[in-house]
Design a protein around this motif. Sequence first.
Motif, mmCIF file in Angstrom:
data_model
loop_
_atom_site.group_PDB
_atom_site.id
_atom_site.type_symbol
_atom_site.label_atom_id
_atom_site.label_comp_id
_atom_site.label_asym_id
_atom_site.label_seq_id
_atom_site.Cartn_x
_atom_site.Cartn_y
_atom_site.Cartn_z
ATOM 1 N N GLU A 118 0.850 -1.188 0.000
ATOM 2 C CA GLU A 118 0.000 0.000 0.000
ATOM 3 C C GLU A 118 0.886 1.238 0.000
ATOM 4 O O GLU A 118 1.923 1.272 0.667
ATOM 5 C CB GLU A 118 -0.897 0.033 1.244
ATOM 6 C CG GLU A 118 -1.857 -1.137 1.357
ATOM 7 C CD GLU A 118 -2.615 -1.120 2.674
ATOM 8 O OE1 GLU A 118 -2.298 -0.262 3.526
ATOM 9 O OE2 GLU A 118 -3.510 -1.963 2.849
ATOM 10 N N ALA B 225 11.080 -0.845 2.357
ATOM 11 C CA ALA B 225 10.338 -1.654 3.328
ATOM 12 C C ALA B 225 10.668 -3.134 3.168
ATOM 13 O O ALA B 225 10.827 -3.867 4.157
ATOM 14 C CB ALA B 225 8.840 -1.412 3.165
ATOM 15 N N GLU C 16 3.594 -6.054 3.172
ATOM 16 C CA GLU C 16 3.427 -7.320 3.886
ATOM 17 C C GLU C 16 4.072 -8.427 3.062
ATOM 18 O O GLU C 16 3.759 -8.587 1.876
ATOM 19 C CB GLU C 16 1.951 -7.660 4.096
ATOM 20 C CG GLU C 16 1.222 -6.759 5.062
ATOM 21 C CD GLU C 16 -0.231 -7.173 5.226
ATOM 22 O OE1 GLU C 16 -0.635 -8.207 4.628
ATOM 23 O OE2 GLU C 16 -0.965 -6.473 5.939
ATOM 24 N N SER D 152 9.569 5.217 4.228
ATOM 25 C CA SER D 152 9.305 6.446 3.496
ATOM 26 C C SER D 152 10.524 6.789 2.654
ATOM 27 O O SER D 152 11.664 6.615 3.099
ATOM 28 C CB SER D 152 8.986 7.591 4.461
ATOM 29 O OG SER D 152 8.737 8.790 3.748
ATOM 30 N N ARG E 96 0.813 5.387 0.684
ATOM 31 C CA ARG E 96 0.081 6.533 1.223
ATOM 32 C C ARG E 96 0.700 7.808 0.659
ATOM 33 O O ARG E 96 1.903 8.034 0.772
ATOM 34 C CB ARG E 96 0.142 6.556 2.754
ATOM 35 C CG ARG E 96 -0.460 5.301 3.393
ATOM 36 C CD ARG E 96 -0.261 5.299 4.898
ATOM 37 N NE ARG E 96 -0.680 4.035 5.499
ATOM 38 C CZ ARG E 96 -0.488 3.711 6.765
ATOM 39 N NH1 ARG E 96 0.145 4.574 7.574
ATOM 40 N NH2 ARG E 96 -0.897 2.546 7.232
ATOM 41 N N ARG F 74 3.567 0.656 2.885
ATOM 42 C CA ARG F 74 3.329 -0.424 3.852
ATOM 43 C C ARG F 74 3.366 -1.735 3.082
ATOM 44 O O ARG F 74 2.579 -1.946 2.160
ATOM 45 C CB ARG F 74 1.977 -0.252 4.543
ATOM 46 C CG ARG F 74 1.636 -1.357 5.555
ATOM 47 C CD ARG F 74 0.278 -1.094 6.194
ATOM 48 N NE ARG F 74 -0.055 -2.119 7.159
ATOM 49 C CZ ARG F 74 -0.666 -3.263 6.864
ATOM 50 N NH1 ARG F 74 -1.009 -3.520 5.600
ATOM 51 N NH2 ARG F 74 -0.942 -4.155 7.810
ATOM 52 N N THR G 251 5.261 -7.340 8.437
ATOM 53 C CA THR G 251 4.869 -6.053 7.861
ATOM 54 C C THR G 251 5.858 -4.977 8.294
ATOM 55 O O THR G 251 6.361 -4.997 9.422
ATOM 56 C CB THR G 251 3.454 -5.654 8.325
ATOM 57 O OG1 THR G 251 2.546 -6.684 7.959
ATOM 58 C CG2 THR G 251 3.019 -4.342 7.696
ATOM 59 N N ASP G 252 6.129 -4.041 7.401
ATOM 60 C CA ASP G 252 6.981 -2.904 7.766
ATOM 61 C C ASP G 252 6.567 -1.690 6.947
ATOM 62 O O ASP G 252 5.921 -1.796 5.900
ATOM 63 C CB ASP G 252 8.451 -3.217 7.534
ATOM 64 C CG ASP G 252 9.362 -2.454 8.499
ATOM 65 O OD1 ASP G 252 8.922 -1.407 9.027
ATOM 66 O OD2 ASP G 252 10.498 -2.902 8.718
ATOM 67 N N LEU G 253 6.952 -0.517 7.462
ATOM 68 C CA LEU G 253 6.693 0.768 6.812
ATOM 69 C C LEU G 253 8.018 1.408 6.433
ATOM 70 O O LEU G 253 9.031 1.225 7.120
ATOM 71 C CB LEU G 253 5.927 1.712 7.732
ATOM 72 C CG LEU G 253 4.559 1.271 8.248
ATOM 73 C CD1 LEU G 253 4.042 2.282 9.271
ATOM 74 C CD2 LEU G 253 3.572 1.151 7.091
#
Length: 526
Positions: free
Chosen positions: A396, A437, A412, A426, A398, A410, A422-424
């Motif tokens: 995903e 990620a 998975e 930027s 954002r 994001r 899962t990790d985020l």
Amino acid sequence: MNRVRIFDTTLRDGEQAPGFSMTEEGKRKMARTLAALNVDVIEAGFAAASPGDARAIHAIAGEIEGPIICSLARSTRGDIEAAAQALAPATRKRIHIFLGTSPLHREFKLKLDKGQVIDAIRDSVAFARGFTDDVEFSAEDAIRTERDFLVEALSVAAAAGATTLNVPDTVGYTTPDEIYDLFRHLGDQVERGPEVIFSAHCHDDLGMAVANSLAAVRGGARQVECAINGIGERAGNCALEDVVMALKTRSDAFGVTTDVDTTKIMAASRMLAQVTNVSPPRNKAIVGANAFAHEAGIHQHGVLQNRETYEIMKPEDIGLATDGIVLGKHSGRHALAKRANALGFALEGAALDRAFAAFKEVADEVGLVDDARLAALLAAQDGRGDDKLWTLSRVEIRAPATPQAHPVARVELEHGNRGRLTDLASAPGALDAAFLAVSQIMGVPARVDGLDMQYVAADPEDRASDGQGASVLVEIRIDAEGEVFSGRARDRDILPCCVAAYVDAASNAAAVRRARAHSTPAQRAA
């Protein structure tokens, strides 16, 4: 004279082709790469064509040492003056003048008779000699020019001071036999001093640019005008890498040499792909992805015994480090056993039979079998539990809340042993954030070295319910701590396909390193 000069026109004729435009900085990068390749002449552009072209030529002329820097010019004083101004900083410079000589060009483009064409050649070459001693004259559409008039035009150019006489096949019309005979005829008939050489400039409209250029060399040409990856107007120019490696590999047939550092060919091809965003086709000679790749079992067996069974050149000769073995559904037992051994799995007898059968099933399904997938397959065969594959479950993006902020991804991933993680992350770009990620989850820091994507629309007669039904294939290369690993993926959508390909490449990096940790020194040497 047994040396053939390599006149590179990537930055002029190549850059003129639709889809290959370069920025000024891109042209400078490419010029530095061509200088490292050690070409004799860099045709940096057409100064009168645009202010941007003139600036790029001037910048290249000021910073590139070694090759002659050249600008194209029509046979007009304004063009020649523009070329001279752009080339002013160059230590070694050439003005390249062209004028159409064929009946078609004289009547429909120039509206000049033969006498007027001869006068224009004489005047423009003499004027250019006032700026530099190195002047080249091209008789545009020479192949379709009457032979006696072509001889007269080239003789006048030489008498006016041209030191290189170019005989271009502007529309890619000739054949090897014809151009060989033409250059022999010109060598006998054109009046010129011993320092004046003939040059060939062949286009690929009928797919014979390289063959025609080589025939011209046999006929007496001592300069070949060519471009990296064969780019150029319409179907392109003679490909530099093809003609140089042909002269090197078949020196017995041609008896000439070039000064090109062939170990820099692959770097030049990749630099051009980077600055134009266009990679050569997989089956492109010398620099295509398949040029030194072997999937068929019979070929692989031969190459494993002696590379010369199926390779007439060494990949190292063009700056490519590879064993050339690609594992796919056509591969044989010998190739599988050798790759497995390098990954730390000793296969022989019944174990090899079982692994080969399982490998064929996977290869039939996915096509190419990379190191990560092979390591997982072999681990399952001998009971190891640590080599499970990562797969993409979800990604995903954002959008940033402000113009100064970066997108957030994001991701998975699913792992056979570790489950779903899962990790985020930027980064300035959405894909960059997703890749970061993935690296954080897998523990494989890397950067993208290259990415190729094919977006194939659905057959109009078999349209999907959403009206598109496209298929996306992404092939990616990542640099993980100085080593390059490849990955590939197919998907319906571009974003998850790119991320899945990155996961595949990172999995390959992890699998190879894990295998090295388990392998013996003898296996690693193999």
